[in-house]
Design an enzyme around this catalytic site. Structure first.
Site, PDB file in Angstrom:
ATOM      1  N   GLU A  63       8.762  16.392  14.780  1.00 26.09           N
ATOM      2  CA  GLU A  63       9.384  16.029  13.510  1.00 26.09           C
ATOM      3  C   GLU A  63       8.802  16.940  12.428  1.00 26.09           C
ATOM      4  O   GLU A  63       7.641  16.804  12.050  1.00 26.09           O
ATOM      5  CB  GLU A  63       9.079  14.563  13.181  1.00 26.09           C
ATOM      6  CG  GLU A  63       9.840  14.095  11.962  1.00 26.09           C
ATOM      7  CD  GLU A  63       9.477  12.679  11.552  1.00 26.09           C
ATOM      8  OE1 GLU A  63       8.306  12.300  11.644  1.00 26.09           O
ATOM      9  OE2 GLU A  63      10.403  11.965  11.130  1.00 26.09           O
ATOM     10  N   LYS A  90       0.875  -1.183   0.000  1.00 26.48           N
ATOM     11  CA  LYS A  90       0.000   0.000   0.000  1.00 26.48           C
ATOM     12  C   LYS A  90       0.906   1.224   0.000  1.00 26.48           C
ATOM     13  O   LYS A  90       1.425   1.634   1.034  1.00 26.48           O
ATOM     14  CB  LYS A  90      -0.865  -0.041   1.263  1.00 26.48           C
ATOM     15  CG  LYS A  90      -2.196   0.688   1.165  1.00 26.48           C
ATOM     16  CD  LYS A  90      -2.123   2.156   0.905  1.00 26.48           C
ATOM     17  CE  LYS A  90      -2.073   3.077   2.068  1.00 26.48           C
ATOM     18  NZ  LYS A  90      -1.835   4.478   1.648  1.00 26.48           N
ATOM     19  N   CYS A 115      13.537  10.405   7.506  1.00 24.59           N
ATOM     20  CA  CYS A 115      13.250  10.016   8.887  1.00 24.59           C
ATOM     21  C   CYS A 115      14.464  10.221   9.781  1.00 24.59           C
ATOM     22  O   CYS A 115      14.330  10.532  10.955  1.00 24.59           O
ATOM     23  CB  CYS A 115      12.786   8.574   8.943  1.00 24.59           C
ATOM     24  SG  CYS A 115      13.905   7.457   8.083  1.00 24.59           S
ATOM     25  N   GLU A 128       8.484   1.180  11.388  1.00 22.17           N
ATOM     26  CA  GLU A 128       9.613   2.111  11.191  1.00 22.17           C
ATOM     27  C   GLU A 128       8.993   3.497  11.191  1.00 22.17           C
ATOM     28  O   GLU A 128       8.311   3.870  10.238  1.00 22.17           O
ATOM     29  CB  GLU A 128      10.304   1.851   9.844  1.00 22.17           C
ATOM     30  CG  GLU A 128      10.916   0.481   9.688  1.00 22.17           C
ATOM     31  CD  GLU A 128      12.195   0.306  10.481  1.00 22.17           C
ATOM     32  OE1 GLU A 128      12.736   1.311  10.969  1.00 22.17           O
ATOM     33  OE2 GLU A 128      12.630  -0.846  10.617  1.00 22.17           O
TER      34      GLU A 128
HETATM   35  P1  NAD Z   1       2.091   8.602   7.381  1.00 22.23           P
HETATM   36  O1  NAD Z   1       2.180   7.886   8.666  1.00 22.23           O
HETATM   37  O2  NAD Z   1       1.171   9.739   7.249  1.00 22.23           O
HETATM   38  O3  NAD Z   1       1.677   7.587   6.218  1.00 22.23           O
HETATM   39  C1  NAD Z   1       2.411   6.399   5.986  1.00 22.23           C
HETATM   40  C2  NAD Z   1       1.505   5.388   5.299  1.00 22.23           C
HETATM   41  O4  NAD Z   1       0.468   5.020   6.204  1.00 22.23           O
HETATM   42  C3  NAD Z   1       0.815   5.919   4.050  1.00 22.23           C
HETATM   43  O5  NAD Z   1       0.771   4.898   3.077  1.00 22.23           O
HETATM   44  C4  NAD Z   1      -0.574   6.244   4.561  1.00 22.23           C
HETATM   45  O6  NAD Z   1      -1.571   6.205   3.561  1.00 22.23           O
HETATM   46  C5  NAD Z   1      -0.778   5.142   5.567  1.00 22.23           C
HETATM   47  N1  NAD Z   1      -1.810   5.418   6.581  1.00 22.23           N
HETATM   48  C6  NAD Z   1      -2.199   6.627   7.069  1.00 22.23           C
HETATM   49  N2  NAD Z   1      -3.187   6.470   7.972  1.00 22.23           N
HETATM   50  C7  NAD Z   1      -3.444   5.146   8.053  1.00 22.23           C
HETATM   51  C8  NAD Z   1      -4.362   4.361   8.798  1.00 22.23           C
HETATM   52  N3  NAD Z   1      -5.228   4.905   9.647  1.00 22.23           N
HETATM   53  N4  NAD Z   1      -4.336   3.019   8.637  1.00 22.23           N
HETATM   54  C9  NAD Z   1      -3.464   2.440   7.794  1.00 22.23           C
HETATM   55  N5  NAD Z   1      -2.589   3.130   7.036  1.00 22.23           N
HETATM   56  C10 NAD Z   1      -2.561   4.469   7.174  1.00 22.23           C
HETATM   57  O7  NAD Z   1       3.600   9.013   7.020  1.00 22.23           O
HETATM   58  P2  NAD Z   1       4.101   9.820   5.765  1.00 22.23           P
HETATM   59  O8  NAD Z   1       3.709  11.241   5.933  1.00 22.23           O
HETATM   60  O9  NAD Z   1       3.713   9.103   4.520  1.00 22.23           O
HETATM   61  O10 NAD Z   1       5.682   9.662   5.900  1.00 22.23           O
HETATM   62  C11 NAD Z   1       6.451  10.459   6.725  1.00 22.23           C
HETATM   63  C12 NAD Z   1       6.776   9.739   8.012  1.00 22.23           C
HETATM   64  O11 NAD Z   1       7.446   8.520   7.718  1.00 22.23           O
HETATM   65  C13 NAD Z   1       7.709  10.515   8.899  1.00 22.23           C
HETATM   66  O12 NAD Z   1       7.248  10.444  10.220  1.00 22.23           O
HETATM   67  C14 NAD Z   1       9.024   9.764   8.757  1.00 22.23           C
HETATM   68  O13 NAD Z   1       9.898   9.888   9.845  1.00 22.23           O
HETATM   69  C15 NAD Z   1       8.567   8.378   8.587  1.00 22.23           C
HETATM   70  N6  NAD Z   1       9.597   7.547   7.978  1.00 22.23           N
HETATM   71  C16 NAD Z   1      10.244   6.629   8.768  1.00 22.23           C
HETATM   72  C17 NAD Z   1      11.257   5.841   8.229  1.00 22.23           C
HETATM   73  C18 NAD Z   1      11.962   4.808   9.063  1.00 22.23           C
HETATM   74  O14 NAD Z   1      12.580   3.928   8.485  1.00 22.23           O
HETATM   75  N7  NAD Z   1      11.898   4.865  10.380  1.00 22.23           N
HETATM   76  C19 NAD Z   1      11.608   5.987   6.888  1.00 22.23           C
HETATM   77  C20 NAD Z   1      10.927   6.919   6.118  1.00 22.23           C
HETATM   78  C21 NAD Z   1       9.907   7.693   6.680  1.00 22.23           C
END
Ligand code: NAD
Length: 497
Positions: free
Chosen positions: A401, A191, A302, A267
């Site tokens: 963040e 997804k 991240c 993550e």
């Molecule tokens: P997000 O949490 O908003 O979304 C991530 C994914 O989750 C998307 O595909 C989104 O559609 C899905 N999602 C959102 N709400 C959901 C729900 N209720 N149920 C199931 N799925 C849902 O994050 P983002 O804005 O896409 O990405 C940025 C974040 O990702 C930052 O916090 C960053 O630090 C983190 N990140 C972490 C790593 C790591 O390896 N630790 C790597 C890259 C990014």
């Protein structure tokens, strides 16, 4: 690295085929409801295409397909060497389509084309290849039993894995899940983020071409609260592999608890400290790394080094060096091969970053550089790399963040102060230390509560280094053989001889 000019990339962008449908059971198809959403490029605000907006009904189809493929054994019970061959063909196909995929990535989420080509694509290809190569070289265990018994400790795929990924490195984050999950024999439903779905959709076809049987990889574009939630609550999904925000990560734990207690691997976010001691071996290198640590990928990383902890005795000398180094990071057109700062992912995110910048000023931090919208006439979402001095670790810009190119300088006196400030955060993804003192480097590395610690560099490591977080940055690890733990169950078989 590609030799193409901006004009040549733009010409390719005009004729690029954009597939926006879901990929289920080996075929592209619209969402069952027929719903779509607009995929808009943050480069210039242009509509790239319509993308299937999947929901519960599509999740149901994909899970059924993934489960059937898993139970049939067509992939899950293949010899590891056979899976390896398919994974290697898949990585070769990613390689031969690297320019097309890099262009899609840049148009979809705004990062510089140079980064898509030199970071995202190699990172994705490497994950698929490395995991494929590893899978027929890992042995199971035989326990040290008495002679009349045999104890086997074997690994089995968990079953159906839902991989929910973010938009900042869309293909690379997906590949960090696909590599180990597919190599170990699982069926996967990917997804992608609704803000960057295009490369995930495209590679499903390449995986099929490589020989991955239908149903083993399904791709469901759509919103988190619809299709993401449906997967996370589904009773026949065995594991969730997530990369994204801490807020959503916590929600996924709830969904798992409310449904089938599926394994949940997270993550999540970070607020990583980059700690510079007066005895750093090369302050110029430290300044340049500090700038790159916040400006690379527009700060949408991240592990961005968003808190720069500087020892008081060198602060007056070091901070101007960081200012100069940050001036080399300038927003430009993402398809220009010389650009090193692209567009933020969309206008909403730009607004969020600007909100944090205003908060920094309101709370008394000193703005030394940037802080404004850039390239306003482009139609895209650009912001200047921004540096705040005199930040205290309690200010919002030091705690939250921001996920944009906004760096906070925080002063410290002694090593213990640096450790206290560095660890005073809900996150624990990464940290860096700059010192020529070997003993201090090790002492700091032990004291820092983070999944990755870098000494005298920022953001080191490759597929061999496990990657993941302490505390609210998550659990489990991507990359390295440790990633295989997420996607396998351990079985003990005990035999009386
Ligand atoms: P997000 O949490 O908003 O979304 C991530 C994914 O989750 C998307 O595909 C989104 O559609 C899905 N999602 C959102 N709400 C959901 C729900 N209720 N149920 C199931 N799925 C849902 O994050 P983002 O804005 O896409 O990405 C940025 C974040 O990702 C930052 O916090 C960053 O630090 C983190 N990140 C972490 C790593 C790591 O390896 N630790 C790597 C890259 C990014």
């Amino acid at each position: 690295m590609s030799h193409l000019t901006r004009a040549e990339w733009e010409a390719r962008a005009k004729v690029l085929d954009i597939e926006g449908r879901a990929f289920i059971d080996g075929q592209y198809r619209p969402a069952r409801s027929g719903a779509t959403f607009e995929c808009v490029s943050p480069v210039d605000g242009r509509l790239l295409g319509l993308v299937a907006s999947c929901d519960v009904a599509d999740a149901e189809l994909a899970v059924t397909s993934a489960r059937a493929a898993f139970e049939s054994g067509v992939w899950s019970r293949q010899a590891p060497a056979v899976r390896k061959a398919v994974m290697l063909r898949f990585s070769d196909l990613l390689q031969s389509h690297a320019e097309e995929l890099a262009l899609l990535e840049t148009l979809d989420m705004g990062k510089p084309i140079a980064d898509s080509l030199s970071v995202d694509l190699p990172g994705a290809i490497d994950s698929i290849r490395w995991c494929g190569e590893a899978i027929d070289k890992i042995y199971d265990e035989v326990a040290a039993t008495a002679v009349d018994q045999l104890g086997l400790v074997t690994r089995e795929p968990v079953g159906v894995v839902a991989a929910i990924v973010p938009w900042n490195f869309p293909l690379m984050m997906a590949s960090w899940k696909l590599g180990p999950a597919l190599a170990t024999g699982n069926s996967v439903i990917l997804k992608p983020s609704e803000r960057s779905p295009l490369t995930a959709i495209r590679i499903a076809q390449l995986a099929l071409e490589a020989g991955l049987p239908a149903g083993v990889l399904n791709v469901l574009p759509g919103y988190g609260h619809t299709v993401g939630k449906a997967l996370a609550l589904h009773g026949d999904v065995d594991a969730l592999a997530f990369t994204g925000s801490t807020r959503v990560a916590k929600q996924l734990l709830v969904y798992a608890g409310e449904s089938n207690m599926k394994r949940v691997w997270l993550e999540a976010g970070g607020k990583s400290p980059n700690i510079v001691f007066a005895d750093a071996p090369d302050l110029q290198a430290a300044a340049e790394a500090a700038a790159a640590a916040i400006a690379f990928n527009q700060g949408e990383v991240c592990t961005a080094g968003s808190r720069l902890l500087v020892q008081a005795s060198i602060k007056a000398r070091f901070v101007p060096m960081v200012v100069e180094a940050m001036k080399d990071w300038k927003p430009g057109h993402p398809l220009d091969p010389g650009t090193n700062v692209g567009a933020l992912v969309d206008a909403r995110h730009l607004e969020g970053v600007l909100h944090h910048i205003r908060q920094g000023q309101d709370q008394g931090a000193q703005l030394l550089l940037g802080g404004r919208v850039a390239l306003e006439d482009s139609g895209g979402s650009y912001v200047e790399p921004t540096l705040f001095d005199n930040v205290s670790n309690s200010m919002n810009i030091a705690r939250e963040e921001i996920f944009g190119p906004v760096l906070s300088v925080i002063e410290f006196d002694e090593a213990e102060d640096a450790v206290r400030i560095a660890n005073d955060t809900p996150y624990g993804l990464a940290a860096a230390v700059w010192t020529a003192n070997l003993s201090r480097a090790h002492t700091m590395a032990r004291a820092l509560r983070a999944g990755s610690v870098w000494v005298n560099l920022y953001d080191g490591g490759d597929m061999m280094a496990p990657f993941g977080g302490y505390k609210q940055s998550g659990n489990g690890r991507d990359k390295s053989l440790h990633a295989f733990d997420k996607y396998t169950e351990i079985k003990a078989t005990w035999i009386q001889l």
